[in-house]
Motif scaffolding. Structure first.
Motif, PDB file in Angstrom:
ATOM      1  N   ALA A  54       0.832  -1.203   0.000  1.00  0.00           N
ATOM      2  CA  ALA A  54       0.000   0.000   0.000  1.00  0.00           C
ATOM      3  C   ALA A  54       0.868   1.256   0.000  1.00  0.00           C
ATOM      4  N   ALA A  55       1.958   1.238   0.773  1.00  0.00           N
ATOM      5  CA  ALA A  55       2.855   2.400   0.824  1.00  0.00           C
ATOM      6  C   ALA A  55       3.490   2.670  -0.535  1.00  0.00           C
ATOM      7  N   GLY A 106      -1.508   9.093   3.604  1.00  0.00           N
ATOM      8  CA  GLY A 106      -0.562   8.112   3.051  1.00  0.00           C
ATOM      9  C   GLY A 106      -1.199   6.744   3.077  1.00  0.00           C
ATOM     10  N   VAL A 107      -0.933   5.974   4.136  1.00  0.00           N
ATOM     11  CA  VAL A 107      -1.539   4.646   4.305  1.00  0.00           C
ATOM     12  C   VAL A 107      -2.399   4.654   5.557  1.00  0.00           C
ATOM     13  N   ILE A 108      -3.643   4.257   5.402  1.00  0.00           N
ATOM     14  CA  ILE A 108      -4.587   4.199   6.519  1.00  0.00           C
ATOM     15  C   ILE A 108      -5.066   2.759   6.668  1.00  0.00           C
ATOM     16  N   GLY A 109      -5.068   2.262   7.883  1.00  0.00           N
ATOM     17  CA  GLY A 109      -5.562   0.917   8.151  1.00  0.00           C
ATOM     18  C   GLY A 109      -7.019   0.948   8.566  1.00  0.00           C
ATOM     19  N   ALA A 110      -7.690  -0.183   8.447  1.00  0.00           N
ATOM     20  CA  ALA A 110      -9.068  -0.312   8.914  1.00  0.00           C
ATOM     21  C   ALA A 110      -9.296  -1.737   9.391  1.00  0.00           C
ATOM     22  N   ASN A 111      -9.890  -1.861  10.562  1.00  0.00           N
ATOM     23  CA  ASN A 111     -10.203  -3.176  11.119  1.00  0.00           C
ATOM     24  C   ASN A 111     -11.710  -3.269  11.347  1.00  0.00           C
ATOM     25  N   PHE A 112     -12.320  -4.352  10.912  1.00  0.00           N
ATOM     26  CA  PHE A 112     -13.755  -4.539  11.090  1.00  0.00           C
ATOM     27  C   PHE A 112     -14.035  -6.031  11.129  1.00  0.00           C
ATOM     28  N   ARG A 127      -7.613  10.096  -1.789  1.00  0.00           N
ATOM     29  CA  ARG A 127      -6.295   9.883  -2.383  1.00  0.00           C
ATOM     30  C   ARG A 127      -5.298   9.273  -1.396  1.00  0.00           C
ATOM     31  N   ASN A 128      -5.812   8.397  -0.546  1.00  0.00           N
ATOM     32  CA  ASN A 128      -4.975   7.630   0.360  1.00  0.00           C
ATOM     33  C   ASN A 128      -4.898   6.178  -0.096  1.00  0.00           C
ATOM     34  N   PRO A 135       0.114   4.913   9.994  1.00  0.00           N
ATOM     35  CA  PRO A 135       0.024   5.824  11.145  1.00  0.00           C
ATOM     36  C   PRO A 135      -1.375   6.035  11.698  1.00  0.00           C
ATOM     37  N   LEU A 136      -2.401   5.703  10.898  1.00  0.00           N
ATOM     38  CA  LEU A 136      -3.790   5.904  11.326  1.00  0.00           C
ATOM     39  C   LEU A 136      -4.581   4.645  11.017  1.00  0.00           C
ATOM     40  N   VAL A 137      -5.362   4.172  11.993  1.00  0.00           N
ATOM     41  CA  VAL A 137      -6.188   2.976  11.807  1.00  0.00           C
ATOM     42  C   VAL A 137      -7.621   3.282  12.218  1.00  0.00           C
TER      43      VAL A 137
END
Length: 417
Positions: free
Chosen positions: A15-16, A118-124, A142-143, A201-203
């Motif tokens: 992703a990066a 930049g790169v954002i994570g998501a957990n579900f 645009r991430n 850096p962000l989830v």
């Protein structure tokens, strides 16, 4: 064999690598990608439903409750609705990158610039529609991103990524790896997702309960920022000046789905009206297949029934001594997700709205509106209930940016569009 750390790191690095291309994407590419996702949701619906049917069968065999099965379910109607939301999103204007804050007296121009994270994570967990909700918001902002779901929804999520998200990105000339999916549903992968501040850096933590709380704590210990709420549950207060028909309508609308966080959870009734109004509301709830938990309660007033397996079809009912007390109860006893007052008295409504400090405050409207598409006309990545500065409520693509201050000579055209 790859470890959870290896798997998450690989997804994050792919992703990066795609993030610069996403940051540089033009409006046409973004719109094409979103419309492509919409088209594929419809054309690939039979394949997607087959994958989802397998998830549903496994979940049912494992004893998943009806409310959670409803979250997990994808059918052609739901896929079509998801597609329509993507078409709407494709046409939503993006805020300008630069906004002039001040033409300074020293001959300089102060600009506020919006930059992708930049790169954002998501957990579900068992909500495969979140794959498309979050992926679309990442693309629109645009991430790049890394998604992780639990085992209950993994087949559905994998099909959505392989047949919808990846192909639509590639067809728009964008990296297919701009949004990656962690292929391992283990709990360890969820933990690894919130341990990489330099990479992710962000989830976004979708869901409620102890799992979300523990992931938020883990993230904080590793310097990863999160957008999350660990608890939900809507509050509805029936004031003495409430229109009975409207109150009945809002109560019914607020229990249409019992496995969602913004459903009716705590029903408050103005104390002087308790003996006359409460029996009517209890009967109304029963007609909707919902049990009323009446005083004396053997649980906290804010107990979230959506998370209580086997008891989701329950609403707590309690008295309140006017609108200020009702709002104070909502502040004190609940997560602060959303609360509504039903009244024809503007003064009572103002008192309630001014006292309630939660994320969404409503007057004569259901708390089910606290949802990205219903409230803000675009899909959401999740709902944030933090009591600190930052995006609050349904988080959408306009929130997934970093603020940068840029100072340039006022004689130049930089920042003027």
């Amino acid at each position: 064999m790859s470890t959870p750390a290896d798997i998450v790191t690989d997804c994050g690095e792919r992703a990066a690598a795609a993030a610069p291309a996403m940051a540089a994407a033009n409006d046409a590419q973004i719109a094409t990608a979103l419309r492509g996702m919409a088209e594929l949701l419809v054309s690939k619906a039979p394949t997607l439903v087959v994958a989802n049917t397998a998830d549903l069968a496994a979940a049912q065999d494992a004893g998943m409750t009806g409310a959670l099965l409803d979250r997990l379910r994808l059918d052609e109607q739901r896929l079509a609705a998801m597609a329509e939301s993507l078409r709407v999103l494709a046409d939503v204007p993006v805020p300008p990158r630069d906004t002039v804050v001040e033409e300074r007296p020293d001959g300089l121009r102060l600009i506020e610039r919006r930059r992708p994270v930049g790169v954002i994570g998501a957990n579900f967990e068992a909500r495969p529609n979140v794959v498309v909700d979050v992926a679309s918001q990442l693309v629109k902002s645009r991430n790049a991103g890394v998604l992780r779901t639990g085992g209950a929804a993994l087949a559905s999520a994998s099909a959505l990524m392989a047949d919808v998200v990846g192909p639509a990105l590639a067809a728009a000339g964008l990296p297919a790896d701009a949004v990656t999916l962690v292929g391992d549903a283990s709990r360890e992968c969820a933990v690894e997702l919130v341990r990489r501040p330099g990479l992710i850096p962000l989830v976004i933590l979708r869901g409620s309960g102890e799992t979300t709380r523990s992931l938020g704590l883990e993230a904080a210990q590793h310097g990863v920022r999160t957008l999350a709420h660990a608890d939900g549950g809507g509050v509805l207060y029936v004031d003495r000046a409430a229109d009975p028909e409207l109150a009945a309508k809002l109560v019914t609308e607020s229990v249409d789905r019992l496995g969602v966080c913004n459903r009716l959870n705590l029903l408050l009734v103005d104390a002087p009206q308790w003996d006359t109004v409460t029996p009517i509301l209890v009967k109304l709830l029963a007609g909707a297949g919902v049990t009323a938990s009446l005083p004396p309660h053997e649980h906290a007033l804010g107990h979230e029934w959506a998370l209580d397996d086997g008891h989701e079809a329950t609403v707590t009912v309690a008295p309140a001594s006017g609108p200020a007390d009702a709002a104070a109860i909502a502040n004190r006893e609940t997560s602060g997700l959303a609360a509504t007052v039903v009244t024809a008295d503007e003064a009572a409504a103002r008192t309630f709205l001014d006292t309630y400090a939660g994320t969404g405050a409503f007057w004569n409207a259901t708390t089910r509106l606290l949802d990205g598409f219903k409230l803000r006309r675009v899909p959401e990545t999740g709902i944030n209930v933090d009591h600190v500065p930052g995006p609050r409520g349904p988080v959408v693509f306009t929130d997934l940016v970093l603020r940068q201050f840029v100072v340039v000579p006022a004689s130049t055209a930089v920042g003027l569009g």
